[in-house]
Enzyme design. Structure first.
Site, short mmCIF file in Angstrom:
data_model
loop_
_atom_site.label_atom_id
_atom_site.label_comp_id
_atom_site.label_asym_id
_atom_site.label_seq_id
_atom_site.Cartn_x
_atom_site.Cartn_y
_atom_site.Cartn_z
N ALA A 88 53.57 30.38 26.16
CA ALA A 88 54.81 30.77 25.51
C ALA A 88 55.75 31.31 26.59
O ALA A 88 55.28 31.81 27.62
CB ALA A 88 54.52 31.83 24.47
N GLY A 131 49.79 29.50 25.29
CA GLY A 131 50.28 28.54 24.31
C GLY A 131 50.04 27.10 24.72
O GLY A 131 49.94 26.21 23.88
N GLU A 134 46.69 26.27 23.75
CA GLU A 134 46.67 26.17 22.29
C GLU A 134 47.30 24.86 21.79
O GLU A 134 46.83 24.28 20.81
CB GLU A 134 47.37 27.39 21.69
N GLU A 154 46.67 35.87 27.78
CA GLU A 154 47.51 36.82 27.04
C GLU A 154 47.05 38.26 27.20
O GLU A 154 47.85 39.19 27.14
CB GLU A 154 47.54 36.45 25.54
N1 COA Z 1 56.98 31.94 30.60
C1 COA Z 1 58.14 31.93 31.27
N2 COA Z 1 58.26 31.51 32.56
C2 COA Z 1 57.14 31.07 33.16
C3 COA Z 1 55.89 31.05 32.52
C4 COA Z 1 55.84 31.50 31.18
N3 COA Z 1 54.70 31.49 30.47
N4 COA Z 1 54.97 30.57 33.38
C5 COA Z 1 55.64 30.30 34.53
N5 COA Z 1 56.94 30.60 34.40
C6 COA Z 1 58.00 30.44 35.39
C7 COA Z 1 57.92 31.51 36.47
O1 COA Z 1 58.55 32.70 36.04
C8 COA Z 1 58.66 30.81 37.58
O2 COA Z 1 60.05 30.86 37.31
P1 COA Z 1 61.09 31.14 38.53
O3 COA Z 1 60.80 30.08 39.56
O4 COA Z 1 62.43 31.00 37.89
O5 COA Z 1 60.77 32.52 39.02
C9 COA Z 1 58.25 29.35 37.43
O6 COA Z 1 57.81 29.22 36.08
C10 COA Z 1 57.11 28.93 38.34
O7 COA Z 1 56.03 29.83 38.13
P2 COA Z 1 55.36 30.69 39.31
O8 COA Z 1 54.73 31.88 38.68
O9 COA Z 1 56.34 30.93 40.39
O10 COA Z 1 54.26 29.66 39.82
P3 COA Z 1 52.91 30.02 40.57
O11 COA Z 1 52.41 28.77 41.16
O12 COA Z 1 53.09 31.19 41.48
O13 COA Z 1 51.93 30.51 39.38
C11 COA Z 1 50.99 30.44 37.16
C12 COA Z 1 51.60 29.63 38.33
C13 COA Z 1 50.78 29.46 36.01
C14 COA Z 1 49.64 31.03 37.59
C15 COA Z 1 51.95 31.58 36.76
O14 COA Z 1 53.24 31.03 36.56
C16 COA Z 1 51.56 32.28 35.48
O15 COA Z 1 50.63 33.07 35.47
N6 COA Z 1 52.32 32.03 34.37
C17 COA Z 1 52.13 32.74 33.12
C18 COA Z 1 50.92 32.24 32.38
C19 COA Z 1 50.70 33.05 31.12
O16 COA Z 1 50.45 34.23 31.14
N7 COA Z 1 50.79 32.36 29.97
C20 COA Z 1 50.58 32.97 28.69
C21 COA Z 1 51.84 33.45 28.12
S1 COA Z 1 51.62 34.19 26.53
#
Ligand code: COA
Length: 280
Positions: A88, A131, A134, A154
């Protein structure tokens, strides 16, 4: 009728068969690669509209859902990673109240996907977190590339899954593994996801599309009526006792004997011809 338009979703129709008119399978791509295809409100609304459209189109035989590949990075910047959906959109969580979230998360697009009567396949290449995991678990079948990563992180936000992982992921992998994933928030790779039953097949990234399309074509060439009856019967196993479920199956099986497709399928087998389904 054209698919509903959205700036964050791409809908492509592919013929099930190149020589015979067997209808189409749809590839729905969530298209926010710079945000790892995170599910914001626009994606969720669009996804729901596409599900309604898929259900309404008699000639759509199967739905494939995937995430857009990373764009070429600007000069001097690192490329974003491959993602199915990284969850999400967390930016929509800050300051949100239970009332707003309840509206958003009740009767949402993931439920619309789950409730489709047509076969659904998740094509997962990269992060499928929160999400995203999911959405994948709401599909009937999951095919992943070796660079897919699954998880329900989460807990790291002080939350739990809200698009059904406590239920559908639990049904796929059992309560021990579901608890571990949900409690630790840890990521697992594609092979581990396949080992625990979350994923049906793992292939090299360059083979993913062909593998998924081949399966969509195989499924799409069957009687859509029998497919829908079979899907509903398998789903009933999630809610019913074994005894009730076996009765549900027996009744569904019996009713198919009144369908045109059963006569067509049996005749085709006996005549050694290819069945021309009526889909009813
Ligand atoms: N919601 C909003 N933005 C997200 C996102 C999410 N769930 N997951 C990634 N992004 C965005 C980041 O903020 C970043 O944006 P920016 O470049 O404008 O700063 C972009 O996507 C790239 O992500 P980034 O974190 O820089 O990539 P990474 O390779 O360092 O890490 C992940 C990848 C997937 C490990 C990391 O993005 C992450 O942990 N995301 C969240 C996952 C999560 O908790 N999901 C459950 C949500 S309820």
């Amino acid at each position: 009728m054209n698919p509903p338009h959205s700036d964050v979703l791409v809908v492509d129709l592919h013929p099930v068969d190149d020589t015979r008119d067997l209808g189409f399978f749809v590839v729905l791509t969530i298209d926010r690669p710079n945000k790892l295809n995170a599910l914001n409100s626009e994606v969720m609304e669009g996804l729901k509209a596409v599900c309604e459209w898929v259900e309404s189109r008699e000639d759509v035989r199967c739905l494939v859902i995937t995430g857009a590949s990373p764009l070429a990075p600007p000069e001097g910047k690192r490329a974003k990673p491959h993602a199915f959906v990284a969850g999400a959109d967390i930016t929509e969580f800050l300051g949100a109240s239970s009332g707003e979230i309840r509206i958003k998360f009740t009767d949402n697009a993931v439920e619309a996907l789950w409730n489709l009567s047509k076969p659904t396949i998740a094509m997962v290449d990269g992060f499928a977190l929160g999400g995203g995991c999911e959405v994948a678990c709401s599909c009937d079948i999951r095919i992943a590339s070796t660079r897919a990563v699954f998880g329900t992180p989460e807990i790291n936000l002080g939350l739990i899954p809200g698009y059904g992982a406590t239920q559908r992921l639990e049904r796929l992998v059992g309560y021990g593994k579901a608890h571990e994933l949900i409690m630790t928030g840890e990521h697992i790779n594609a092979h581990e996801a396949a080992r625990i039953g979350m994923v049906n097949h793992v292939v090299e990234p360059e083979q993913l599309r062909d593998r998924v399309f081949a399966m969509a074509r195989t499924i799409g060439s069957k009687s859509s009526h029998a497919l829908a009856v079979g899907k509903a019967a398998v789903r009933s196993a999630l809610d019913e006792s074994l005894t009730d479920g076996v009765s549900t199956e027996a009744e569904a099986f019996a009713l198919l004997f009144d369908s045109e497709d059963k006569e067509i399928g049996v005749q085709a087998f006996l005549n050694r011809t290819i069945p021309e389904w009526k889909h009813r």
